[in-house]
Scaffold this active site. Structure first.
Site, short mmCIF file in Angstrom:
data_model
loop_
_atom_site.label_atom_id
_atom_site.label_comp_id
_atom_site.label_asym_id
_atom_site.label_seq_id
_atom_site.Cartn_x
_atom_site.Cartn_y
_atom_site.Cartn_z
N ARG A 72 0.94 -1.13 0.09
CA ARG A 72 0.19 -0.12 -0.01
C ARG A 72 0.91 1.18 -0.20
NH1 ARG A 72 -0.99 2.41 5.11
NH2 ARG A 72 -1.44 0.60 5.99
N HIS A 80 -3.40 4.01 5.18
CA HIS A 80 -4.46 3.13 5.18
C HIS A 80 -5.62 4.00 4.99
CE1 HIS A 80 -7.39 0.49 6.96
NE2 HIS A 80 -7.58 1.39 7.70
N TYR A 127 5.03 5.77 10.70
CA TYR A 127 5.43 4.29 11.12
C TYR A 127 6.21 3.60 10.11
CZ TYR A 127 0.87 3.77 8.15
OH TYR A 127 -0.10 3.79 7.24
#
Lengths: 384, 324
Positions: free
Chosen positions: A276, A280, A289
């Site tokens: 991805r 998200h 992150y």
């Protein structure tokens, strides 16, 4: 002193050391595969161009979704940037009678199934919880709670079995069910129960794991210590890993597995190994992150770029083709944008319409109250 | 007319539904050769085969989730949850999926799933086998919830539930499974969402459902000797509530005592009391009172007689209402 209760080491299989089916390298070179190569027999130059075109259109709609959210037109958007090959490869491999259960990120599959992209946006704008009739193109509504739909898929597949629509040898009748889910969903109880039920009843279902490496901010190593394509083994569901950024491989592997499922050979699992590239959803910030270096590795494996190289080097598409696709994408984006910003809010009393299929005294009473209440403002206006 | 135990009336009702509609399938743990732990599905797998009476893996979320999928394919699954306290692993599927699917699809799909849940105490069972979680489900829009109290209702209400296009939860009073009653195989009593006056009276309305309807009738008979004339109302449907029938009764008697095995706090009785206060305020001679379980986990079975509302506790509630 740190307490050794958890491992932050990369998950085994989290990197490329696990073999996966690849039919087109990131450098744009075709690869022969004795098992899966034959599933590309129907892929001529025109189809290759269409694969490219579809991926570009999905990416353009996806970028528009992100932009519309940033401009306050959508409450949320779940970007699918980087996963276009999986979406198009799986979407085009399915037959019309196959029934698909998506998560909430299958924008490309939805488009392949005939769901207009503006309808998808409506859900994220907040005018409906779906907005399309799932029976029209056998594409179910998005499911937001993780892994719930894997059980629905198995149950539906049990119905397909009972209808005698599996293993008949009739290509127009034999039906497979596809359940999409992500790497995070493999940790859910429902996913594991779905594998138990599917194996136990030999249900005609293909579990399609889109391993995009991240469950919001939780890395793959928090979900598994084995490669996910092997997650089904303990349940008796064989699995295979495919390069999820290779549209040819995804198309071939999905077709091959759907064929076996439709033939009555039982459930199977395909892990599409992808990434991805975006957040998200538009609510999170991936820079908190993951590192830019990680993202860069995957940027070089971009599914659209690699097919474009093939089209160019093999002379399958010319400059006019690429310009035409870009123009079409721009037009689609403009249409989607205009449809989105002009989408009216639903009538307030419409929320009472579908809580139940039949009449329900409490809902009917509350709807009547709401109607009177709203009308009281209208009549006040008239007096004034 | 036939005399049947409640459990057997349910079996007969499901058999009739399966005969009438090939899309009706049963699902659950141990419902095949065993016939279910309460034998409610006894003989059905033998007659309809394992594809229609489906023994499932021991996974409640899986059972409800796959039932949803079957219903999306046009089937009408009737799911047995083995015991009340075992429904919670499936709570997510029931609340986030089953209850909301019709609404999510704007009515384009139907999920006519029936969940049968044997519920309530009084059998001396260990933990998780005696609970009354009906309020938790009544709070959720999208579900219809009923609880038959006698064999005739059991026979007809299970068929009405199966025919309904919405998800229906049938709370079956398991300690009354073996209570026999007349079943009219020709004529349904009334719609499954109608409440019914089972014993007319003039002094106080005693409202109950499921296992406590018989206890309430016993209480009415006992109170008769003290000159108190109790009207017993069998609620039958917990969602939606048949408010017209409830209000009519309360307006006649002026007093209402609600009884259920579930904890009183945040229970169904509170909802009914609030609605009755709204609709019948000037007819009330006394506050609406509730007699039910305590705000406690269901106790070990040696204490359940103290926990469950019995004839004396219900009569005490009636006395308190009459004292105003």
């Amino acid at each position: 002193m740190s307490i050794a209760t958890s491992s932050n080491a990369p998950a085994p299989g989290g990197t490329d050391e696990v073999p996966m089916v690849q039919l087109l390298t990131p450098e744009g070179t075709r690869v022969d595969d004795p098992e899966y190569g034959k599933y590309l027999d129907d892929v001529d130059d025109a189809k290759l161009r269409d694969f490219y075109r579809q991926m570009v259109l999905v990416r353009r709609v996806d970028n528009e979704g992100t932009a519309l959210q940033r401009q306050g037109q959508l409450g949320l958007w779940a970007p699918v940037l980087g996963q276009e090959a999986t979406q198009i490869g799986t979407g085009l491999a399915a037959r019309p009678q196959d029934y698909i259960f998506p998560t909430y990120r299958e924008h490309g599959v939805a488009m392949m199934r005939g769901v207009p992209p503006e309808t998808l946006l409506g859900m994220f704008r907040g005018v409906s919880h779906g907005g399309w009739d799932p029976t029209e193109n056998n594409f179910h509504l998005y499911t937001i709670v993780i892994a719930s739909q894997t059980l629905h898929a198995v149950g539906y597949a049990m119905g397909v079995q009972r209808d005698g629509a599996v293993g008949t040898g009739d290509p127009d009748r034999d039906t497979a069910v596809m359940a999409f889910f992500g790497d995070g969903a493999t940790s859910q109880g429902d996913m594991n129960e779905a594998l138990v039920f599917a194996a136990s009843y030999n249900a005609p279902v293909l579990f399609l794991c889109q391993n995009n490496q991240w469950a919001i901010s939780e890395p793959l190593s928090r979900q598994t210590r084995i490669p996910l394509y092997r997650r089904g083994e303990g349940f008796g569901v064989p699995g295979v890993r495919v390069d999820g950024n290779d549209v040819l491989a995804v198309y071939a592997v999905t077709q091959a597995n759907l064929e076996r499922v439709r033939a009555g050979e039982g459930p199977r699992l395909v892990e599409s190994f992808t990434y991805r590239m975006g957040a998200h959803t538009t609510a999170d910030d991936p820079t908190k992150y993951r590192t830019a270096a990680d993202v860069e590795v995957w940027r070089r494996r971009d599914p659209i770029d690699r097919l474009r190289i093939l089209l160019e080097t093999d002379g399958i598409a010319d400059k006019e083709f690429f310009t035409a696709v870009d123009d079409e994408a721009d037009e689609l984006a403009a249409r989607v944008r205009s449809a989105c910003v002009n989408m009216p809010d639903p009538d307030p009393t419409s929320m009472f319409e579908h809580a139940y299929n039949g009449p329900h005294s409490l809902v009917d009473e509350e709807k009547a109250w709401m109607t009177d209440y709203l009308e009281s403002f209208a009549s006040e206006g008239e007096v004034d | 007319m036939e005399k049947l135990a409640i459990a057997k009336a349910l079996t007969a009702g499901m058999r009739k539904a399966m005969d009438d509609d090939a899309k009706v399938v049963l699902m659950g743990e141990d419902i095949g050769p065993l016939g279910g732990v309460f034998r409610v599905t006894e003989g059905l797998q033998k007659d309809f085969g394992p594809d229609r009476v489906i023994d499932t893996p021991l996974a409640e979320s899986g059972i409800v989730g796959t039932a949803i999928g079957l219903s999306l394919r046009g089937y009408r699954p009737v799911v047995e949850i083995q015991f009340d306290g075992f429904v919670f692993p499936a709570y997510d599927q029931i609340v986030t999926q089953l209850a909301k699917m019709a609404n999510r699809s704007m009515g384009t799909v139907k999920v006519p799933v029936v969940l049968r849940i044997p519920y309530g105490g009084g059998l001396g069972s260990p933990e998780h086998h005696s609970e009354s979680p009906e309020a938790l489900f009544s709070h959720v829009a999208g579900l219809r919830i009923i609880s038959p109290s006698n064999a005739n209702d059991a026979y007809w209400m299970i068929q009405q539930a199966i025919q309904d296009d919405d998800p229906v939860i049938v709370f079956e009073p398991k300690r009354r499974y073996w209570a026999k009653g007349d079943v009219d195989l020709e004529q349904p009593p009334c719609d499954m969402h109608a409440a019914r006056v089972v014993k007319p009276g003039s002094d106080v309305t005693l409202l109950a459902y499921g296992p406590l309807v018989q206890t309430s009738l016993d209480a009415a008979a006992a109170a008769e000797q003290d000159g108190v004339n109790i009207e017993v109302l069998d609620l039958r449907s917990l969602s939606p509530l048949d408010m017209p029938t409830i209000a009519e009764s309360v307006k006649r008697t002026g007093r209402l005592v609600i009884t259920h095995e579930a904890p009183v706090f945040s229970g169904l009785g509170g909802e009914i009391a609030a609605r009755v206060t709204e609709q019948c305020f000037y007819h009330l001679e006394a506050p609406v009172l509730r007699v039910g379980g305590f705000h406690l986990p269901y106790p070990p079975s040696r204490l359940e007689d103290h926990y469950l509302p019995d004839l004396d506790r219900i009569l005490d509630g009636v006395d308190r209402a009459m004292a105003y």
